[in-house]
Scaffold this motif. Sequence first.
Motif, mmCIF file in Angstrom:
data_model
loop_
_atom_site.group_PDB
_atom_site.id
_atom_site.type_symbol
_atom_site.label_atom_id
_atom_site.label_comp_id
_atom_site.label_asym_id
_atom_site.label_seq_id
_atom_site.Cartn_x
_atom_site.Cartn_y
_atom_site.Cartn_z
ATOM 1 N N UNK A 153 -42.819 -8.760 12.868
ATOM 2 C CA UNK A 153 -43.389 -9.871 12.100
ATOM 3 C C UNK A 153 -44.430 -10.632 12.918
ATOM 4 N N UNK A 154 -44.168 -10.839 14.223
ATOM 5 C CA UNK A 154 -45.115 -11.565 15.067
ATOM 6 C C UNK A 154 -46.430 -10.801 15.198
ATOM 7 N N UNK A 162 -56.265 -12.192 9.357
ATOM 8 C CA UNK A 162 -56.615 -13.625 9.397
ATOM 9 C C UNK A 162 -55.481 -14.538 9.864
ATOM 10 N N UNK A 163 -54.551 -14.048 10.664
ATOM 11 C CA UNK A 163 -53.456 -14.843 11.227
ATOM 12 C C UNK A 163 -52.646 -15.562 10.137
ATOM 13 N N UNK A 164 -51.986 -14.814 9.276
ATOM 14 C CA UNK A 164 -51.255 -15.443 8.163
ATOM 15 C C UNK A 164 -49.952 -16.091 8.631
ATOM 16 N N UNK A 165 -49.542 -17.114 7.931
ATOM 17 C CA UNK A 165 -48.195 -17.671 8.089
ATOM 18 C C UNK A 165 -47.310 -16.932 7.114
ATOM 19 N N UNK A 166 -46.195 -16.425 7.594
ATOM 20 C CA UNK A 166 -45.357 -15.579 6.745
ATOM 21 C C UNK A 166 -43.903 -16.034 6.783
ATOM 22 N N UNK A 170 -42.776 -17.775 10.332
ATOM 23 C CA UNK A 170 -43.659 -17.551 11.475
ATOM 24 C C UNK A 170 -45.009 -18.189 11.205
ATOM 25 N N UNK A 171 -45.467 -18.988 12.171
ATOM 26 C CA UNK A 171 -46.735 -19.710 12.043
ATOM 27 C C UNK A 171 -47.624 -19.412 13.234
ATOM 28 N N UNK A 172 -48.920 -19.165 13.018
ATOM 29 C CA UNK A 172 -49.841 -18.995 14.148
ATOM 30 C C UNK A 172 -50.176 -20.344 14.762
ATOM 31 N N UNK A 173 -50.459 -20.344 16.068
ATOM 32 C CA UNK A 173 -50.827 -21.571 16.784
ATOM 33 C C UNK A 173 -52.221 -21.375 17.371
ATOM 34 N N UNK A 174 -53.066 -22.422 17.232
ATOM 35 C CA UNK A 174 -54.444 -22.359 17.723
ATOM 36 C C UNK A 174 -54.719 -23.547 18.634
#
Length: 255
Positions: free
Chosen positions: A187-188, A195-199, A215-219
């Motif tokens: 999943x990661x 496009x770095x989705x939150x899933x 799971x959330x992307x961090x920028x």
Amino acid sequence: MAVSVTDTLRSFLREVLDTPLKQELLAFFVTNRAMDTVQGLSVWLGRPADEIRAAADSLVKAGLLRKEGEGESAIYSYQPRPEIADLVDAFLNLYQTARAQLQQELSQARQQAEQAWEQLRALQWEQSRFRLILSSMTDGVIVLLPDGTVSYLNEAGAQLLGSTTQGLTGKRLEGSDTPVANLLVQAAREVSQPPYPAITREWNLPNGTVLRANLLPVFDPQKHFMGVVCVLSDITRARQREREQREMLSVLAHD
């Protein structure tokens, strides 16, 4: 205020006042019009007596100080030769200006250090409070770097992964061969690609446990991808209650 250094003054500093102690000693005598022994000067300047004696005798030979007596009771005083009195005044002006500038810079540096220390203490407090909150959560929290290395996880996250915080922190998650770790790695990877989705995923484990993974992307502020935050929730009991409710409704419908 900048002070110009003439060739004569530069030569005077290089040949006569060639050490910081000689400069400090001469400035002390000129400023205070002092008369004192080596032991007294050692106390005033906070320097070893032997060093003070060597510097003072050198200034005597250069015609800047006068020495009366010998041994420990010898008295040193400021009495320059007339032809170098103007050079001493120029030196003192330069010395005091440089000293004032240095003190100002040290004061500014001290203030900046104090401000940085206060900011660091505030940051450490916030981090401690944040970690305390995370550690007390029943949900598992795992922070992964772009290469899959575990940057942080709380106790609940470590338990769900079948390990400990010490055993996983700083290591790549794919090295932990457990069902939850393998699912989380897959999943990661999905979140780590544009496009770095939150899933959100729901996993039914072989032992009957049902997990929900968010799971959330961090920028960073420049919008560069920094990693993935994973929140794992054990929803086994919730799913059991839902199933029981459905069964009850089914029975009631048949009646």
